[in-house]
Design an enzyme around this catalytic site. Structure first.
Site, short mmCIF file in Angstrom:
data_model
loop_
_atom_site.label_atom_id
_atom_site.label_comp_id
_atom_site.label_asym_id
_atom_site.label_seq_id
_atom_site.Cartn_x
_atom_site.Cartn_y
_atom_site.Cartn_z
N ASP A 300 -45.73 66.19 35.85
CA ASP A 300 -46.67 67.02 35.11
C ASP A 300 -47.71 65.98 34.66
O ASP A 300 -47.19 64.86 34.18
CB ASP A 300 -46.16 67.89 34.31
CG ASP A 300 -47.51 69.28 33.88
OD1 ASP A 300 -48.59 68.89 34.32
OD2 ASP A 300 -47.03 70.25 33.47
C1 BGC Z 1 -50.50 71.37 33.43
C2 BGC Z 1 -49.87 71.87 34.87
C3 BGC Z 1 -51.31 71.32 35.65
C4 BGC Z 1 -51.76 69.95 35.47
C5 BGC Z 1 -53.07 69.20 36.29
C6 BGC Z 1 -50.90 70.18 32.93
O1 BGC Z 1 -51.38 70.09 31.77
O2 BGC Z 1 -49.18 71.86 32.62
O3 BGC Z 1 -49.45 72.97 35.27
O4 BGC Z 1 -51.06 71.32 37.10
O5 BGC Z 1 -51.77 69.82 33.98
O6 BGC Z 1 -54.24 69.82 35.74
#
Ligand code: BGC
Length: 777
Positions: A300
């Site tokens: 993530d």
């Molecule tokens: C989120 C993810 C997301 C990623 C990219 C993160 O802050 O938890 O679910 O896909 O950002 O935007």
């Protein structure tokens, strides 16, 4: 084809032969297609054999387009990214959207790097790209797997038409906590329903052939436990027992892996002291080992570097070591792999075979997507012009939206001797009131992709278009919900909500409108940015002055329909006790107002059922129907497992939802009373539509395993069927109970059926009492 041959001119002749002859063959994701799989494996190996260490590590790096962890990137920062792209030391980019932007970034790699390995572009397409569908929680209330699949398919068409071939969806996190802002992004509190819906979404995004230019790779996220953060606080610590993890959290992920989801994303949270990003047990042993899944895991956003703040890694180098060894393949925005993996390899802290495995996984998905065939295959200006936000897509969005609406309550009102809904199109006057009544932005919800600011159909617009010519419509906003609204183009992640509104000047006009109308439609609930990432709340009632407005309006006209727009289960207890009709409309997307009007005026008979429990108040959270019994479940004495000041059950339970018709259920009948552990029982029930309107009912099957090697939930959803019944029609609905239905992750740490007594229920909600019993030998 020309580009591919050029690309492979640098390869040894044997590879040129393989590539130019085989590479353009269509590459399916279906697991049975072993020839194509073998073909891809050969290609992956041949590319890997040519790569130097920097290029390998580069494939494991993902950069965001224009902003990084600390905010908007400086031009210096972007310059740095550009140089890395040119060297072929980046495997993926996120948040690069539009054919032009994708083409430009891809060109940097294809025209400058040694091996010309195409980038894969990812973006959060959570409930639509530009045509916005209901938020995932809302869409899940449809319990309609085909339309859920369809909405993901449309999202894939639009996303791929904009150059992008990978979405970070579906979110498969089971969540039992209304305080958690991201509950809007999942399928609710139940692992079975979440599994079915997750697979429907994956099938919608990926289709049956990932190499088609209108399908995209999906991402099962967040692996794992993210929905169980303590106190509903985002990113918070997760303490969950091993068995609960397997029984309640992991099933949707296992289903996703089995469905062939191309990628996984790990999660921000720790579980029992270990950040998920460093969990070898989850990523290497379970996902890639036991489940034998062969896609790649992306971290993530900065979750690798965040292990320093967790107090688990002492610095970025240590974090990179932990993440790679645990099986995190791609580093999203931590800049840890690119900086540290080479050194870690020299010091024997990570293994080349693990780097190779990660790269192999990433290349495999790129081959499956057909990116090696043509790195620009998703860059089609014609498609971008013609296939985004089309009339057809909007029609599908309306269909999905109306099917996602849940009629929570529709009591008979004494003045009319009938319920308020459906409204007659010749109703004399309607007051459309509330801060969300003519809001064209909130229905888009959070995580709205490229949904344009203020582009949704508002409730008022929907009502105006559906009501008869002679119906008078009085609109009054009454109050502002927030003192700060999102501005066009504003970054949603930086948008903080404020509810300190004190302006009551519009309430009297709202009351006056309510007084003169036959019926009041009161649109209240939550702003789009009250839910979503980082938007946990300790209060889940009506924020700001909404409750005051509700009571003021209700005081002068009892014929109130609350049109609830929200992204989480709310405390609506006062409304439920007083107001005759409540329609749960979530954040329904681009066509919100039309879809709501379809239901209000009876053009569509509501069929949604709650995928989450609505509590009496926030103090009950986490609240979920499939809880355990406790040793003191009874409610007749003080010393029982309940509350002094509130019921222990939900105000509106999981699976609840009314229709404009009535369904009745016959007794549950079983074809036998006993089954072997590996046997089957057929369960059937006669369902009748007793009303005068056609309608769809979600027939739900629940079981309880009465005694286990571990305590078992008091009820567990194990099957459902959404079926249309014409007025007066009866249908026998059947389910098969087998090993898959009854097994759980037992005290022996394996999935098995334990012999003993079981209950089975079939009905229209999780509170059904329509029960039969059977024994497993
Ligand atoms: C989120 C993810 C997301 C990623 C990219 C993160 O802050 O938890 O679910 O896909 O950002 O935007």
């Amino acid at each position: 084809m020309k580009k591919i041959c050029l690309l492979f001119l640098i390869l040894p002749s044997i590879l040129i032969f393989q590539s130019c002859n085989n590479i353009s063959s269509s590459t399916k994701t279906t697991k049975n297609d072993s020839n194509q799989d073998a073909n891809i494996e050969r290609k992956v190996d041949s590319v890997l054999a040519l790569m130097n260490l920097n290029e390998k590590i580069g494939q494991m790096v993902q950069y965001a387009a224009s902003w990084d962890v600390t905010g908007p990137a400086s031009s210096e920062g972007n310059k740095f990214k550009e140089e890395k792209l040119k060297k072929g030391e980046v495997g993926s980019m996120l948040n690069v959207t539009s054919v032009k932007a994708v083409r430009e970034a891809q060109k940097l790699v294809m025209e400058n790097s040694r091996l010309k390995i195409p980038l894969i572009f990812g973006y959060d397409v959570i409930h639509g790209y530009e045509t916005i569908f209901p938020i995932p929680l809302g869409e899940s209330a449809s319990w309609d797997l085909e339309i859920i699949r369809k909405s993901a398919e449309v999202a894939a068409i639009e996303t791929s038409a904009a150059g992008v071939q990978w979405t970070f969806a579906p979110m498969l996190d089971v969540s039992r906590d209304a305080r958690w802002g991201r509950i809007m992004e999942g399928a609710g509190e139940d692992p079975y329903l979440s599994s079915k819906i997750g697979v429907a979404r994956i099938n919608g995004f990926q289709g049956d052939d990932l190499s088609k230019n209108n399908t995209i790779a999906a991402c099962a996220k967040h692996f794992a436990g993210y929905g169980f953060g303590e106190a509903g606080r985002d990113y918070n610590t997760v303490n969950i027992g091993e068995h609960e993890l397997h029984n309640a959290v992991l099933p949707p992920f296992k289903a996703a892996a089995e469905a062939g989801v191309a990628t996984f994303m790990n999660s921000f949270n720790e579980i029992d002291g270990i950040p998920a990003t460093a969990s070898k047990k989850l990523q290497r042993d379970l996902l890639k080992g036991e489940w034998a899944w062969n896609g790649f895991v992306v971290s993530d956003w900065a979750s690798i570097a965040e292990m320093i703040a967790h107090g688990y890694a002492k610095d970025k180098k240590h974090a990179a070591e932990l993440a790679l060894n645990a099986g995190s393949d791609m580093d999203m925005e931590s800049y840890a792999y690119e900086a540290e993996l080479e050194k870690l390899l020299e010091e024997n802290k990570v293994k080349l075979s693990d780097i190779d495995d990660a790269v192999r996984r990433i290349l495999r998905v790129k081959f499956q997507l057909g990116l090696f065939d043509d790195p620009y295959r998703y860059c089609d200006e014609e498609r971008e012009k013609n296939e985004i936000y089309t009339k057809e897509h909007l029609e599908i969005a309306r269909d999905v939206a109306k099917k996602s609406i849940v009629l929570l309550k529709n009591d008979t009102v004494t003045t009319k001797k009938s319920a308020l809904l459906p409204l007659s199109k010749s109703v004399k006057s309607i007051a459309v009131i509330g801060p969300l009544a003519d809001d064209k932005d909130t229905p888009l919800g959070n995580w709205r992709g490229k949904g344009k600011y203020n582009s949704a159909v508002s409730l008022l617009e929907g009502v105006k278009s559906a009501a008869g010519d002679d119906t008078k419509i009085y609109y009054e906003k009454g109050i502002e919900l927030t003192s700060k609204t999102v501005a066009p183009g504003e970054n949603q992640f930086l948008h903080l909500m404020e509810f300190n509104t004190t302006d009551r000047s519009g309430i009297s006009a709202a009351v006056a409108a309510a007084k003169k109308a036959d019926v009041v439609l009161l649109a209240i609930g939550e702003n789009a940015f009250q839910t979503g990432e980082g938007r946990s709340q300790t209060k889940i009632g009506f924020a700001g002055l909404q409750q005051e407005l509700l009571e003021a309006v209700y005081a002068v006209n009892k014929n109130v329909v609350i049109v609830l727009m929200n992204g989480r289960p709310m405390d609506i207890t006062w409304a439920a006790e007083n107001v005759p009709t409540i329609l749960e409309c979530w954040h329904l997307g681009s066509q919100s107002g039309f879809a709501i009007a379809d239901v209000l005026f009876g053009d569509y008979n509501p069929s949604g059922k709650l995928p989450v429990s609505f509590p009496y108040n926030v103090g009950q959270e986490p609240l979920y129907y499939n809880q355990k019994s406790t040793g003191r479940p009874m409610s007749t004495q003080v010393t029982y497992s309940g509350y002094n000041d509130a019921p222990k059950v939900a105000l509106y339970p999981f699976g609840h939802g009314l229709s404009y018709t009535n369904f009745s259920y016959g007794n549950v009948s079983l074809d036998k009373a006993e089954m072997a552990k590996d046997g089957e029982i057929q369960v059937s029930v006669n369902v009748t539509n007793n009303g005068t309107r056609d309608g769809e009912e979600v027939v739900q099957l629940y079981i309880r395993d009465l005694v286990g090697s571990l305590t078992r939930p008091i009820k567990e959803l194990k099957g459902f069927e959404k079926t249309m019944l014409k007025a007066g029609e009866s249908k026998v609905i059947s389910f098969t109970i087998n090993t898959e239905t009854l097994q759980f992750y037992t005290a022996k740490n394996k999935w098995e059926v334990e012999p003993g007594d079981f209950n089975v229920w079939v009905g229209g909600s999780s509170t059904t009492k329509n029960k039969a019993e059977f024994v497993v030998n």
